[in-house]
Design an enzyme around this catalytic site. Structure first.
Site, PDB file in Angstrom:
ATOM      1  N   LYS A   1       5.610 -15.412  -5.498  1.00 40.79           N
ATOM      2  CA  LYS A   1       5.956 -15.578  -4.079  1.00 40.79           C
ATOM      3  C   LYS A   1       6.712 -16.873  -3.820  1.00 40.79           C
ATOM      4  CE  LYS A   1       2.961 -12.168  -2.243  1.00 40.79           C
ATOM      5  NZ  LYS A   1       2.089 -11.596  -1.291  1.00 40.79           N
TER       6      LYS A   1
ATOM      7  N   LYS B   1       5.005  -3.083  -8.885  1.00 41.94           N
ATOM      8  CA  LYS B   1       3.860  -2.717  -8.050  1.00 41.94           C
ATOM      9  C   LYS B   1       4.328  -2.122  -6.719  1.00 41.94           C
ATOM     10  CE  LYS B   1       1.518  -5.791  -5.533  1.00 41.94           C
ATOM     11  NZ  LYS B   1       0.531  -6.620  -4.854  1.00 41.94           N
TER      12      LYS B   1
ATOM     13  N   LYS C   1       4.227  -3.879   0.081  1.00 47.95           N
ATOM     14  CA  LYS C   1       4.718  -3.862   1.467  1.00 47.95           C
ATOM     15  C   LYS C   1       6.093  -4.490   1.561  1.00 47.95           C
ATOM     16  CE  LYS C   1       0.106  -5.114   3.090  1.00 47.95           C
ATOM     17  NZ  LYS C   1      -0.697  -6.330   3.033  1.00 47.95           N
TER      18      LYS C   1
HETATM   19  N1  AQP Z   1       0.135  -1.472  -5.598  1.00 46.78           N
HETATM   20  C1  AQP Z   1      -1.169  -1.672  -5.474  1.00 46.78           C
HETATM   21  N2  AQP Z   1      -2.041  -0.969  -6.224  1.00 46.78           N
HETATM   22  C2  AQP Z   1      -3.394  -1.137  -6.097  1.00 46.78           C
HETATM   23  N3  AQP Z   1      -3.934  -2.003  -5.221  1.00 46.78           N
HETATM   24  C3  AQP Z   1      -3.092  -2.725  -4.444  1.00 46.78           C
HETATM   25  N4  AQP Z   1      -3.305  -3.654  -3.487  1.00 46.78           N
HETATM   26  C4  AQP Z   1      -2.121  -4.080  -3.000  1.00 46.78           C
HETATM   27  N5  AQP Z   1      -1.116  -3.461  -3.622  1.00 46.78           N
HETATM   28  C5  AQP Z   1      -1.680  -2.608  -4.532  1.00 46.78           C
HETATM   29  C6  AQP Z   1      -4.636  -4.068  -3.066  1.00 46.78           C
HETATM   30  O1  AQP Z   1      -4.699  -3.970  -1.650  1.00 46.78           O
HETATM   31  C7  AQP Z   1      -5.609  -4.964  -1.166  1.00 46.78           C
HETATM   32  C8  AQP Z   1      -5.000  -5.699  -0.012  1.00 46.78           C
HETATM   33  O2  AQP Z   1      -3.998  -6.519  -0.507  1.00 46.78           O
HETATM   34  P1  AQP Z   1      -3.366  -7.695   0.309  1.00 46.78           P
HETATM   35  O3  AQP Z   1      -3.851  -7.776   1.679  1.00 46.78           O
HETATM   36  O4  AQP Z   1      -3.442  -8.933  -0.510  1.00 46.78           O
HETATM   37  O5  AQP Z   1      -1.936  -7.166   0.337  1.00 46.78           O
HETATM   38  P2  AQP Z   1      -0.868  -7.476  -0.704  1.00 46.78           P
HETATM   39  O6  AQP Z   1      -1.395  -7.562  -2.101  1.00 46.78           O
HETATM   40  O7  AQP Z   1      -0.160  -8.648  -0.170  1.00 46.78           O
HETATM   41  O8  AQP Z   1      -0.071  -6.168  -0.558  1.00 46.78           O
HETATM   42  P3  AQP Z   1       1.334  -6.017  -1.080  1.00 46.78           P
HETATM   43  O9  AQP Z   1       1.846  -4.733  -0.619  1.00 46.78           O
HETATM   44  O10 AQP Z   1       1.381  -6.294  -2.530  1.00 46.78           O
HETATM   45  O11 AQP Z   1       2.063  -7.146  -0.260  1.00 46.78           O
HETATM   46  P4  AQP Z   1       3.268  -8.012  -0.728  1.00 46.78           P
HETATM   47  O12 AQP Z   1       4.416  -7.082  -0.777  1.00 46.78           O
HETATM   48  O13 AQP Z   1       3.364  -9.030   0.366  1.00 46.78           O
HETATM   49  O14 AQP Z   1       2.925  -8.596  -2.065  1.00 46.78           O
HETATM   50  C9  AQP Z   1      -5.959  -5.852  -2.371  1.00 46.78           C
HETATM   51  O15 AQP Z   1      -7.224  -5.471  -2.862  1.00 46.78           O
HETATM   52  C10 AQP Z   1      -4.900  -5.524  -3.368  1.00 46.78           C
HETATM   53  O16 AQP Z   1      -5.353  -5.689  -4.689  1.00 46.78           O
END
Ligand code: AQP
Length: 355
Positions: A115, A217, A220
């Protein structure tokens, strides 16, 4: 021998639309655990400030995650459901953990490296300290289990490191005050104030990958909406995204080992298994040797069956913000009672004159 009471804690940050990865990695597990554990589920809104400081709609997003929790089937009476900002002890304990954790530990976190990108000097201190706040979220309730996706494994290991260092650094104080709890660390029996929390990552889809690129992965922040299925997508959109999902030309293999080196096929099989509540082996038994032109429509039907009602219920709940706020307020009050009890003891252990 007293032991830590089994307690589940997890959270999701309000930083955009929830997708299938969040559902299979986190929400689906949250729902399954509510029958066997005492559970606390948090909308970690303070974490969102590490991604973007100024949000147009953080309040809306926070309500949206709470709506998703409820729409997936979490019972707000049985579980504590609240947003982090209502319980200031999260930030207070995170400060203490900032003084326990080492900068080197934070610098090694792959999420920080991804990030922050190349310009690390310009990343916020909050982004670097993100895992310290996450450790505080979990340990404020002395949670023993945390359901998360595989991407969060490293942060959970850091949470254990912080707990262990706190327990060691303050071992005498903890023992003198009688606040220690016995626990097994490997073969060894140790005494500590914070548990060494276990991540709950298992399942057929611990890391859901992008529908456009099986090496990335599902996320979002991916600029392509076709890379993910959002929980708010309607039935047609879900089916269209699965139809367009990248695959290779070969049919599905006859055994699970045959998925090695085929990331897109592997991903779709894992998604099917997790949505159907079966193993990857079961999916291959049913679809092995079949073409994607047969497998994808079956997957689309299953995804629509499981996800479309959640999306509909989310929309209904989001139209009633007063109800969502009442759930979060009630949860916040119940969480505060536990948070205050932990911090009272932490103040004494650390020697802060606050009681
Ligand atoms: N691709 C994924 N597969 C399995 N689990 C996932 N999680 C996120 N992406 C995957 C799980 O969702 C929960 C919430 O995560 P968060 O609030 O930390 O969101 P995040 O990881 O920021 O989600 P993103 O989509 O990956 O956001 P960006 O794009 O900003 O990096 C956690 O339990 C996480 O493991």
């Amino acid at each position: 021998m007293s032991e830590f009471k089994q307690l589940v804690f997890s959270g999701v940050q309000p930083t955009g639309n929830l997708h299938l990865g969040n559902y299979l990695g986190a929400l689906q597990k949250f729902v399954a655990l509510q029958d066997t554990y005492e559970c606390i589920y948090c909308v970690v809104d303070m974490h969102s400030l590490t991604a973007t400081l100024v949000h147009d709609d953080l309040v809306e997003q926070t309500r949206g995650i709470a709506a998703a929790y409820l729409a997936c089937g979490l019972d707000p009476k049985k579980n504590i459901i609240f947003n982090q900002a209502r319980v200031p002890q999260h930030a207070e304990l995170a400060w203490i953990f900032n003084c326990v954790a080492r900068i080197g530990w934070m610098n090694r976190m792959t999420q920080f490296k991804d990030k922050a990108g190349k310009d690390r000097e310009n990343a916020s201190l909050g982004l670097l300290a993100y895992p310290s706040l996450m450790a505080a979220d979990i340990l404020l309730y002395r949670a023993t289990h945390v359901p998360v996706g595989e991407d969060q494994k490293q942060h959970l290991e850091l949470t254990r490191d912080i707990a262990q260092k706190f327990n060691n650094d303050f071992s005498e104080k903890i023992a003198n005050l009688g606040y220690g709890v016995e626990m097994m660390v490997g073969e060894e029996q140790v005494n500590g104030f914070f548990p060494l929390t276990e991540p709950l990552i298992e399942g057929p889809a611990p890391r859901v990958m992008s529908l456009r690129d099986g090496s990335k992965k599902m996320s979002k922040s991916d600029p392509s909406d076709l890379s993910r299925i959002n929980l708010l997508d309607d039935a047609d959109t879900i089916a269209r995204k699965i139809k367009k999902a990248k695959t290779d030309p070969a049919p599905l293999p006859g055994d699970v080992e045959g998925l090695a080196g085929r990331p897109e096929a592997d991903n779709l099989v894992g998604i099917y298994a997790a949505l159907a509540g079966v193993s990857r082996e079961n999916v291959i038994e049913e679809f092995g040797g079949r073409q994607f032109s047969e497998f994808k429509p079956a997957l689309a039907d299953l995804a629509v069956e499981k996800l479309a009602p959640i999306g509909e219920e989310m929309r209904r709940l989001k139209a009633d913000p007063a109800y969502i706020d009442s759930v979060l307020r009630d949860g916040g009050e119940r969480a505060s009672v536990k948070a205050e009890a932990t911090m009272k003891q932490v103040h004494e252990i650390v020697g802060l004159l606050a009681n």
